[in-house]
Design a protein around this motif. Structure first.
Motif, PDB file in Angstrom:
ATOM      1  N   SER A   4       0.897  -1.114   0.035  1.00 50.73           N
ATOM      2  CA  SER A   4      -0.046  -0.171  -0.132  1.00 50.73           C
ATOM      3  C   SER A   4       0.934   1.186   0.017  1.00 50.73           C
ATOM      4  CB  SER A   4      -0.709   0.203   1.163  1.00 50.73           C
ATOM      5  OG  SER A   4      -1.512   1.307   1.257  1.00 50.73           O
ATOM      6  N   THR A   5       0.399   2.174  -0.530  1.00 52.79           N
ATOM      7  CA  THR A   5       1.139   3.396  -0.493  1.00 52.79           C
ATOM      8  C   THR A   5       0.430   4.498   0.274  1.00 52.79           C
ATOM      9  OG1 THR A   5      -0.252   4.149  -2.611  1.00 52.79           O
ATOM     10  CG2 THR A   5       2.052   3.102  -2.875  1.00 52.79           C
ATOM     11  N   THR A   6      -0.741   4.059   0.947  1.00 51.98           N
ATOM     12  CA  THR A   6      -1.493   5.169   1.688  1.00 51.98           C
ATOM     13  C   THR A   6      -0.755   5.320   3.161  1.00 51.98           C
ATOM     14  OG1 THR A   6      -3.589   4.068   0.937  1.00 51.98           O
ATOM     15  CG2 THR A   6      -3.645   5.490   2.829  1.00 51.98           C
ATOM     16  N   VAL A   7      -0.451   6.625   3.292  1.00 45.14           N
ATOM     17  CA  VAL A   7       0.086   6.937   4.575  1.00 45.14           C
ATOM     18  C   VAL A   7      -0.802   7.437   5.508  1.00 45.14           C
ATOM     19  CG1 VAL A   7       2.066   8.273   5.678  1.00 45.14           C
ATOM     20  CG2 VAL A   7       2.310   7.154   3.310  1.00 45.14           C
ATOM     21  N   LEU A   8      -1.021   7.062   6.704  1.00 42.25           N
ATOM     22  CA  LEU A   8      -1.726   7.691   7.780  1.00 42.25           C
ATOM     23  C   LEU A   8      -0.910   8.431   8.916  1.00 42.25           C
ATOM     24  CD1 LEU A   8      -4.528   8.103   9.068  1.00 42.25           C
ATOM     25  CD2 LEU A   8      -4.030   6.117  10.239  1.00 42.25           C
ATOM     26  N   HIS A   9      -1.141   9.562   9.245  1.00 44.67           N
ATOM     27  CA  HIS A   9      -0.237  10.236  10.233  1.00 44.67           C
ATOM     28  C   HIS A   9      -1.093  10.190  11.498  1.00 44.67           C
ATOM     29  CE1 HIS A   9       2.753  11.906   7.516  1.00 44.67           C
ATOM     30  NE2 HIS A   9       1.739  12.140   6.569  1.00 44.67           N
ATOM     31  N   VAL A  10      -0.298   9.702  12.532  1.00 42.68           N
ATOM     32  CA  VAL A  10      -1.044   9.540  13.797  1.00 42.68           C
ATOM     33  C   VAL A  10      -0.592  10.539  14.816  1.00 42.68           C
ATOM     34  CG1 VAL A  10      -1.460   7.981  15.518  1.00 42.68           C
ATOM     35  CG2 VAL A  10      -1.306   7.078  13.151  1.00 42.68           C
ATOM     36  N   MET A 373       6.614   3.567   9.998  1.00 44.17           N
ATOM     37  CA  MET A 373       6.336   2.318   9.813  1.00 44.17           C
ATOM     38  C   MET A 373       5.824   1.930   8.694  1.00 44.17           C
ATOM     39  SD  MET A 373       7.455  -0.574  11.437  1.00 44.17           S
ATOM     40  CE  MET A 373       6.975  -2.336  11.572  1.00 44.17           C
ATOM     41  N   ASP A 374       5.765   0.859   8.091  1.00 43.50           N
ATOM     42  CA  ASP A 374       5.317   0.060   6.973  1.00 43.50           C
ATOM     43  C   ASP A 374       4.483  -1.208   7.713  1.00 43.50           C
ATOM     44  OD1 ASP A 374       4.133  -1.348   4.960  1.00 43.50           O
ATOM     45  OD2 ASP A 374       5.526  -0.395   3.612  1.00 43.50           O
ATOM     46  N   SER A 375       3.407  -1.087   7.580  1.00 43.39           N
ATOM     47  CA  SER A 375       2.357  -2.291   8.276  1.00 43.39           C
ATOM     48  C   SER A 375       2.633  -3.499   7.507  1.00 43.39           C
ATOM     49  CB  SER A 375       0.843  -1.807   8.036  1.00 43.39           C
ATOM     50  OG  SER A 375       0.531  -1.978   6.722  1.00 43.39           O
ATOM     51  N   ARG A 376       3.362  -3.533   6.199  1.00 37.34           N
ATOM     52  CA  ARG A 376       3.458  -4.629   5.377  1.00 37.34           C
ATOM     53  C   ARG A 376       2.122  -5.409   5.242  1.00 37.34           C
ATOM     54  NH1 ARG A 376       9.173  -6.942   7.660  1.00 37.34           N
ATOM     55  NH2 ARG A 376      10.436  -4.732   8.194  1.00 37.34           N
ATOM     56  N   THR A 399       2.326   3.605   6.981  1.00 36.78           N
ATOM     57  CA  THR A 399       1.909   3.152   5.510  1.00 36.78           C
ATOM     58  C   THR A 399       1.161   1.882   5.704  1.00 36.78           C
ATOM     59  OG1 THR A 399       4.119   4.027   4.535  1.00 36.78           O
ATOM     60  CG2 THR A 399       2.788   2.429   3.146  1.00 36.78           C
ATOM     61  N   GLY A 400       0.156   1.874   4.800  1.00 31.03           N
ATOM     62  CA  GLY A 400      -0.897   0.543   4.721  1.00 31.03           C
ATOM     63  C   GLY A 400      -1.709   0.507   6.137  1.00 31.03           C
ATOM     64  N   PRO A 401      -2.542   1.651   6.476  1.00 32.90           N
ATOM     65  CA  PRO A 401      -3.116   1.493   7.800  1.00 32.90           C
ATOM     66  C   PRO A 401      -4.615   0.710   7.308  1.00 32.90           C
ATOM     67  CG  PRO A 401      -3.684   3.724   6.646  1.00 32.90           C
ATOM     68  CD  PRO A 401      -2.482   2.921   5.777  1.00 32.90           C
ATOM     69  N   GLU A 402      -5.136   0.550   6.258  1.00 35.83           N
ATOM     70  CA  GLU A 402      -6.394  -0.026   5.917  1.00 35.83           C
ATOM     71  C   GLU A 402      -6.391  -1.508   6.181  1.00 35.83           C
ATOM     72  OE1 GLU A 402      -3.565  -0.240   2.482  1.00 35.83           O
ATOM     73  OE2 GLU A 402      -4.409   1.564   3.595  1.00 35.83           O
ATOM     74  N   CYS A 403      -5.140  -2.161   6.415  1.00 38.46           N
ATOM     75  CA  CYS A 403      -5.368  -3.626   6.585  1.00 38.46           C
ATOM     76  C   CYS A 403      -5.641  -3.813   8.287  1.00 38.46           C
ATOM     77  CB  CYS A 403      -3.810  -4.142   6.763  1.00 38.46           C
ATOM     78  SG  CYS A 403      -2.695  -3.257   7.818  1.00 38.46           S
ATOM     79  N   VAL A 404      -6.295  -3.084   9.049  1.00 39.98           N
ATOM     80  CA  VAL A 404      -6.734  -3.165  10.275  1.00 39.98           C
ATOM     81  C   VAL A 404      -8.136  -3.912  10.058  1.00 39.98           C
ATOM     82  CG1 VAL A 404      -5.638  -1.290  11.293  1.00 39.98           C
ATOM     83  CG2 VAL A 404      -7.855  -0.930  10.601  1.00 39.98           C
ATOM     84  N   GLU A 405      -8.783  -3.775   8.838  1.00 42.32           N
ATOM     85  CA  GLU A 405     -10.119  -4.279   8.492  1.00 42.32           C
ATOM     86  C   GLU A 405      -9.921  -5.788   8.770  1.00 42.32           C
ATOM     87  OE1 GLU A 405     -13.085  -2.976   7.211  1.00 42.32           O
ATOM     88  OE2 GLU A 405     -12.166  -1.038   7.557  1.00 42.32           O
ATOM     89  N   LYS A 406      -8.866  -6.445   8.656  1.00 39.89           N
ATOM     90  CA  LYS A 406      -8.939  -8.148   9.032  1.00 39.89           C
ATOM     91  C   LYS A 406      -9.614  -8.303  10.222  1.00 39.89           C
ATOM     92  CE  LYS A 406      -5.628 -11.607   9.016  1.00 39.89           C
ATOM     93  NZ  LYS A 406      -6.400 -12.662   8.049  1.00 39.89           N
ATOM     94  N   SER A 407      -9.224  -7.463  11.594  1.00 38.43           N
ATOM     95  CA  SER A 407      -9.693  -8.121  12.724  1.00 38.43           C
ATOM     96  C   SER A 407     -10.135  -6.863  13.456  1.00 38.43           C
ATOM     97  CB  SER A 407      -8.226  -8.548  13.593  1.00 38.43           C
ATOM     98  OG  SER A 407      -7.684  -7.407  13.838  1.00 38.43           O
ATOM     99  N   PHE A 408     -10.108  -5.711  12.920  1.00 34.89           N
ATOM    100  CA  PHE A 408     -10.694  -4.323  13.864  1.00 34.89           C
ATOM    101  C   PHE A 408     -10.945  -3.252  12.967  1.00 34.89           C
ATOM    102  CE2 PHE A 408      -9.552  -2.289  18.294  1.00 34.89           C
ATOM    103  CZ  PHE A 408     -10.805  -1.694  18.275  1.00 34.89           C
ATOM    104  N   PRO A 409     -12.196  -3.556  12.248  1.00 40.02           N
ATOM    105  CA  PRO A 409     -12.382  -2.302  11.410  1.00 40.02           C
ATOM    106  C   PRO A 409     -12.501  -0.863  12.090  1.00 40.02           C
ATOM    107  CG  PRO A 409     -13.750  -4.351  10.882  1.00 40.02           C
ATOM    108  CD  PRO A 409     -12.955  -4.481  12.207  1.00 40.02           C
ATOM    109  N   GLY A 410     -12.997  -1.046  13.409  1.00 39.50           N
ATOM    110  CA  GLY A 410     -12.892   0.334  14.023  1.00 39.50           C
ATOM    111  C   GLY A 410     -11.883   0.931  14.722  1.00 39.50           C
ATOM    112  N   PHE A 411     -10.847   0.253  14.526  1.00 36.66           N
ATOM    113  CA  PHE A 411      -9.787   0.901  15.481  1.00 36.66           C
ATOM    114  C   PHE A 411      -9.341   2.048  15.372  1.00 36.66           C
ATOM    115  CE2 PHE A 411      -5.133   1.308  15.842  1.00 36.66           C
ATOM    116  CZ  PHE A 411      -4.786   0.880  17.160  1.00 36.66           C
ATOM    117  N   TRP A 412      -9.429   2.833  14.183  1.00 30.69           N
ATOM    118  CA  TRP A 412      -8.880   4.143  13.930  1.00 30.69           C
ATOM    119  C   TRP A 412     -10.181   5.158  14.601  1.00 30.69           C
ATOM    120  CZ3 TRP A 412      -4.251   3.820  13.494  1.00 30.69           C
ATOM    121  CH2 TRP A 412      -3.670   3.190  12.608  1.00 30.69           C
TER     122      TRP A 412
END
Length: 423
Positions: A4-10, A373-376, A399-412
């Protein structure tokens, strides 16, 4: 691996206490979905009533797979397992014990790289003489035609690599017991990795009314009596691990924390006691951690492999080194999580020392101004990176924050409830 090339700034700016909510447990839900399918309790209201966008992707994958197996016999049933290791392994066995089923399973390249051979070999040994056909592409598709009869009522499987093999086969034993009304058993060869997850499977079998006899390395489904009602679904202890640490830092609490759960990642509550944190139980399964962290911690991948990345994030803000044992199992997950942990610690300015099966995490003497960090494509690496950002107060570029959908879609959304700013 998903790229993924999406970058989320926390930005963990001014934080505030909040009550944080985990999703339903995907490990529990997967087992409950199979057992509801087998016993006639389908559909489960706890899962049906959960908003679709809050359901972990793995739960959605398994539910779709079970729905495919519930279709009348006929053409080949296509099941996309995406990146779900547990759904894939569970569905392979359920397909193999569904009389006459013809199933074609596919998934991501990374899922295809993960080890499944011991499960396939066990199914072929037990059901092959009765007519099971199970072939694997390179790596996809996996094509399976189930027999209409069976032979000796036993599955034999190695205990190394993953307890998911044994869990999948034990759920298969439940299906075969209901179909044939004779005991079926799983015999585990050698030591069992992540035994807590198999105990979770046994716990769910018993909640749904099955009698399971256990002796050393042997689990037998021997009887069934329907319960008065389907069991309730607990919160996910893997997700509670991130939320409890975030709530500890912000002065908040979590809900859906069932301390009676058999989930291996509940070990977090006990492990953090090593560094001076204590749990306080409130009304309605709410829980908080209190205390000031001191020293370092020790944990083992044999007990709670999915918890190790979370503990590594905590280790980065502790005042002394921590040691994670039995870490090679981490290489076989959605990504190579052992290297992912080492990359995270390095990005944060700390260092790691790997000696055989032991990884020692040395926190940095001085925290960085920010880190990246890259989530890989690995949901746990994404969430532990964000957890470290909150615990340390150090901004993160993920990088790659969307992968949380696998187990915790509401994490963000849960992070934003504490005042974390996302951009």
């Amino acid at each position: 691996m998903t790229t993924s090339t999406t970058v989320l700034h926390v930005d963990p700016g001014p934080l505030m206490p909040s009550v944080l909510t985990p999703p339903i447990s995907k490990s529990d839900a997967q087992r409950a979905l199979v057992l509801a399918h087998l016993t006639g309790a389908w559909p489960l209201s706890d899962i049906q009533d959960e908003p679709e966008e809050f359901l972990p992707a793995d739960v959605r994958v398994l539910r779709r797979g079970i729905e495919a197996l519930r279709l009348p016999p006929g053409p080949v049933r296509d099941v996309d397992c995406a990146d779900g290791g547990a759904p894939f392994r569970i569905l392979v066995t359920q397909a193999a014990v569904t009389p006459g089923a013809r199933v074609r399973l596919t998934g991501t390249p990374r899922l295809g790289e993960r080890p499944h051979g011991p499960l396939f070999d066990s199914l072929r040994e037990a059901l092959g003489p009765a007519g099971l056909s199970l072939t694997q592409g390179a790596p996809w598709p996996v094509e399976l035609t189930a027999p209409t009869s069976t032979g000796e009522p036993v599955f034999r499987v190695p205990g190394a690599q993953s307890s998911q093999y044994a869990s999948s086969l034990l759920l298969g034993c439940a299906a075969l017991f209901l179909r044939e009304r004779r005991p079926w058993r799983v015999e585990i060869l050698g030591a069992l990795t992540s035994a807590g997850y198999l105990e979770l499977t046994v716990s769910w079998l018993r909640r749904f009314g099955f009698t399971v006899h256990q002796t050393e390395g042997r689990y037998e489904v021997a009887a069934y009596q329907a319960p008065e009602r389907a069991p309730a679904m607990p919160g996910d202890w893997s997700s509670l691990g991130y939320l409890l640490l975030i709530a500890w830092h912000t002065g908040g609490s979590v809900e859906r924390a069932d301390l009676a759960s058999a989930h291996p990642d509940q070990a977090l509550v006990r492990i953090v006691e090593q560094v001076g944190l204590q749990s306080q139980v409130g009304l309605g399964n709410t829980l908080r951690l209190t205390g000031q962290a001191r020293g370092g911690l020790v944990a083992s991948g044999t007990e709670c492999p999915d918890l190790l990345p979370t503990l590594a994030a905590l280790a980065c803000v502790l005042p002394a080194p921590s040691t994670l044992h039995d870490v090679s199992i981490l290489r076989l997950k959605e990504s190579d999580r052992l290297e992912g942990i080492r990359t995270l610690v390095d990005a944060f300015g700390g260092r790691t020392v790997l000696e055989g099966e032991a990884l020692t995490v040395h926190p940095p003497a001085t925290r960085p101004a920010r880190f990246a960090m890259d989530s890989r494509g690995d949901h746990r690496l994404a969430m532990v990176s964000a957890t470290l950002s909150v615990l340390s107060g150090v901004p993160l570029a993920l990088t790659g924050p969307e992968c949380v959908e696998k187990s915790f879609p509401g994490f963000w959304r849960q992070l934003e409830r504490t005042g974390v700013r996302l951009s």
